[in-house]
Write a protein that holds these residues in place. Structure first.
Motif, mmCIF file in Angstrom:
data_model
loop_
_atom_site.group_PDB
_atom_site.id
_atom_site.type_symbol
_atom_site.label_atom_id
_atom_site.label_comp_id
_atom_site.label_asym_id
_atom_site.label_seq_id
_atom_site.Cartn_x
_atom_site.Cartn_y
_atom_site.Cartn_z
ATOM 1 N N ILE A 122 109.223 16.553 -76.835
ATOM 2 C CA ILE A 122 108.451 16.389 -77.961
ATOM 3 C C ILE A 122 109.216 15.830 -79.055
ATOM 4 C CG2 ILE A 122 106.556 17.271 -79.425
ATOM 5 C CD1 ILE A 122 105.792 19.091 -77.012
ATOM 6 N N THR A 123 108.705 14.912 -79.773
ATOM 7 C CA THR A 123 109.490 14.246 -80.901
ATOM 8 C C THR A 123 108.396 14.301 -82.226
ATOM 9 O OG1 THR A 123 109.159 12.001 -80.301
ATOM 10 C CG2 THR A 123 111.154 12.954 -79.523
ATOM 11 N N GLY A 124 107.360 14.310 -82.144
ATOM 12 C CA GLY A 124 106.371 14.350 -83.216
ATOM 13 C C GLY A 124 104.827 14.109 -82.693
ATOM 14 N N GLU A 125 103.837 13.865 -83.841
ATOM 15 C CA GLU A 125 102.710 13.877 -83.391
ATOM 16 C C GLU A 125 102.132 12.747 -84.261
ATOM 17 O OE1 GLU A 125 100.696 17.722 -84.468
ATOM 18 O OE2 GLU A 125 101.294 18.460 -82.341
ATOM 19 N N ILE A 126 101.124 12.098 -83.627
ATOM 20 C CA ILE A 126 100.287 11.037 -84.094
ATOM 21 C C ILE A 126 98.943 11.271 -84.419
ATOM 22 C CG2 ILE A 126 99.736 8.569 -84.156
ATOM 23 C CD1 ILE A 126 102.086 8.343 -82.106
ATOM 24 N N GLU A 127 98.363 11.659 -85.460
ATOM 25 C CA GLU A 127 97.221 12.205 -85.843
ATOM 26 C C GLU A 127 96.125 10.873 -85.955
ATOM 27 O OE1 GLU A 127 97.100 14.858 -89.045
ATOM 28 O OE2 GLU A 127 98.599 16.014 -88.144
ATOM 29 N N LEU A 128 95.022 11.021 -85.415
ATOM 30 C CA LEU A 128 94.124 9.814 -85.437
ATOM 31 C C LEU A 128 93.105 10.320 -86.719
ATOM 32 C CD1 LEU A 128 93.174 8.978 -81.702
ATOM 33 C CD2 LEU A 128 95.252 8.349 -83.468
ATOM 34 N N PRO A 129 92.737 9.328 -87.349
ATOM 35 C CA PRO A 129 91.988 9.350 -88.472
ATOM 36 C C PRO A 129 90.510 10.060 -88.282
ATOM 37 C CG PRO A 129 91.826 7.008 -88.163
ATOM 38 C CD PRO A 129 92.826 7.597 -87.353
ATOM 39 N N ASP A 130 89.676 10.362 -89.139
ATOM 40 C CA ASP A 130 88.326 10.827 -89.072
ATOM 41 C C ASP A 130 88.359 11.793 -88.202
ATOM 42 O OD1 ASP A 130 87.635 8.748 -90.702
ATOM 43 O OD2 ASP A 130 87.466 7.426 -88.698
ATOM 44 N N ASN A 131 89.130 12.976 -88.308
ATOM 45 C CA ASN A 131 89.130 14.087 -87.521
ATOM 46 C C ASN A 131 89.410 13.733 -85.909
ATOM 47 O OD1 ASN A 131 88.836 16.029 -89.608
ATOM 48 N ND2 ASN A 131 86.407 15.370 -89.803
ATOM 49 N N GLY A 132 89.932 12.822 -85.726
ATOM 50 C CA GLY A 132 90.425 12.243 -84.457
ATOM 51 C C GLY A 132 91.353 13.268 -83.562
ATOM 52 N N PRO A 133 91.631 13.054 -82.532
ATOM 53 C CA PRO A 133 92.570 13.818 -81.647
ATOM 54 C C PRO A 133 94.046 13.559 -82.109
ATOM 55 C CG PRO A 133 91.695 12.077 -80.252
ATOM 56 C CD PRO A 133 91.031 12.057 -81.489
ATOM 57 N N VAL A 134 94.894 14.122 -81.587
ATOM 58 C CA VAL A 134 96.325 14.184 -81.760
ATOM 59 C C VAL A 134 97.093 13.659 -80.463
ATOM 60 C CG1 VAL A 134 98.585 15.179 -82.326
ATOM 61 C CG2 VAL A 134 96.414 15.794 -83.779
ATOM 62 N N MET A 135 97.947 12.665 -80.786
ATOM 63 C CA MET A 135 98.644 12.161 -79.631
ATOM 64 C C MET A 135 100.034 12.640 -79.762
ATOM 65 S SD MET A 135 97.647 8.032 -79.675
ATOM 66 C CE MET A 135 98.349 7.645 -78.161
ATOM 67 N N THR A 136 100.914 12.882 -78.837
ATOM 68 C CA THR A 136 102.131 13.634 -78.503
ATOM 69 C C THR A 136 103.124 12.492 -78.470
ATOM 70 O OG1 THR A 136 101.017 15.948 -77.842
ATOM 71 C CG2 THR A 136 103.426 15.524 -77.900
ATOM 72 N N ALA A 137 104.150 12.213 -79.563
ATOM 73 C CA ALA A 137 105.260 11.302 -79.043
ATOM 74 C C ALA A 137 106.231 12.052 -78.327
ATOM 75 C CB ALA A 137 105.690 11.084 -80.334
ATOM 76 N N MET A 138 106.775 11.572 -77.200
ATOM 77 C CA MET A 138 107.765 12.144 -76.554
ATOM 78 C C MET A 138 108.818 11.064 -76.113
ATOM 79 S SD MET A 138 105.330 14.515 -73.746
ATOM 80 C CE MET A 138 106.725 15.607 -73.496
ATOM 81 N N TRP A 139 110.176 11.465 -76.145
ATOM 82 C CA TRP A 139 111.373 10.958 -76.064
ATOM 83 C C TRP A 139 112.130 11.482 -74.757
ATOM 84 C CZ3 TRP A 139 113.114 6.126 -77.883
ATOM 85 C CH2 TRP A 139 114.289 6.066 -77.550
ATOM 86 N N ARG A 140 112.806 10.658 -73.878
ATOM 87 C CA ARG A 140 113.680 11.140 -72.762
ATOM 88 C C ARG A 140 114.937 10.324 -73.086
ATOM 89 N NH1 ARG A 140 115.316 9.527 -67.556
ATOM 90 N NH2 ARG A 140 115.075 11.386 -65.909
ATOM 91 N N ARG A 141 115.970 11.304 -73.388
ATOM 92 C CA ARG A 141 117.187 10.801 -73.583
ATOM 93 C C ARG A 141 118.034 10.110 -72.451
ATOM 94 N NH1 ARG A 141 119.674 16.072 -76.668
ATOM 95 N NH2 ARG A 141 118.397 17.027 -74.984
ATOM 96 N N ALA A 142 119.013 9.156 -73.026
ATOM 97 C CA ALA A 142 119.616 8.562 -71.928
ATOM 98 C C ALA A 142 120.416 9.349 -70.905
ATOM 99 C CB ALA A 142 120.355 7.555 -72.524
ATOM 100 N N ARG A 143 120.557 9.137 -69.786
ATOM 101 C CA ARG A 143 121.408 10.038 -68.556
ATOM 102 C C ARG A 143 122.389 9.387 -68.109
ATOM 103 N NH1 ARG A 143 116.860 14.231 -66.181
ATOM 104 N NH2 ARG A 143 115.885 14.697 -68.222
#
Length: 208
Positions: free
Chosen positions: A187-208
């Motif tokens: 988890i790297t952050g959250e994206i909040e939608l307007p008008d009391n909307g839900p939250v999207m979760t930003a996720m990153w997978r590091r290079a291997r």
């Protein structure tokens, strides 16, 4: 028919033009109860049809040409799909956006503004470092838990790892975050939608 690995009799194949309608129908059912999709398309009676049209539009005018999206089959039936962008291709071109506009307008109708808000917020928070982008992954509810999603994730992440590349996604449902964590996303952050909307979760997978 295609190339791909098999996981518990699930076959993963590249998406072809002839599969767009079936793929879109599966994703429409998969995302019917998704929090973000409910916020964008609150009309329950028309949501599934609108989602299928949205996913068909995206696939036909953007993801097909990228050549990196896949479907998962069992016994000649599409059970799940994953829409990926390779590094440097996540942003739609002006021509792609123009071609998608009529399909999006028909899909969202009077809620078109909400769909546009979500798209703009996702662009604003999108990482700039080159990466593989998992835009959409979903399984038909009738086959959920049957290994379709796992087969799709493993198929593309094997290539991601072979290229020593990172990957990125936004989870539109908090219930799915633990699933992505198991595949190495963080988890790297959250994206909040307007008008009391839900939250999207930003996720990153590091290079291997």
């Amino acid at each position: 028919m295609c190339k791909g690995g098999r996981v518990v009799s699930v076959e993963v194949c590249p998406v072809h033009k002839s599969e767009v309608k079936g793929l879109a129908a599966v994703l429409g059912r998969a995302f019917y109860d998704d929090p973000v999709m409910r916020w964008m398309l609150p009309d329950e009676a028309h949501r599934q049809r609108a989602l299928a049209r949205m996913f068909a539009t995206m696939t036909r005018h953007h993801f097909l040409s990228g050549g990196s999206s896949e479907v998962a089959y069992r016994q000649d039936r599409i059970g799940a799909a994953a829409l990926w962008d390779p590094p440097g291709r996540w942003r739609q071109t002006p021509l792609e956006e123009l071609r998608m506009m009529p399909g999006f307008a028909r899909a969202f109708g009077r809620h078109f503004t909400r769909g546009k808000q979500v798209a703009e917020l996702m662009k604003k928070h999108h990482p700039q470092e080159p990466h593989w982008y998992l835009a959409v992954i979903g399984s038909d509810p009738t086959v959920r838990g049957g290994g379709f999603g796992q087969a799709l994730m493993r198929s593309r992440l094997d290539r991601v790892d072979a290229e020593h590349a990172p990957a990125y996604l936004e989870s539109s449902n908090p219930d799915n975050v633990p699933y992505y964590l198991r595949f190495g996303f963080e988890i790297t952050g959250e994206i909040e939608l307007p008008d009391n909307g839900p939250v999207m979760t930003a996720m990153w997978r590091r290079a291997r």
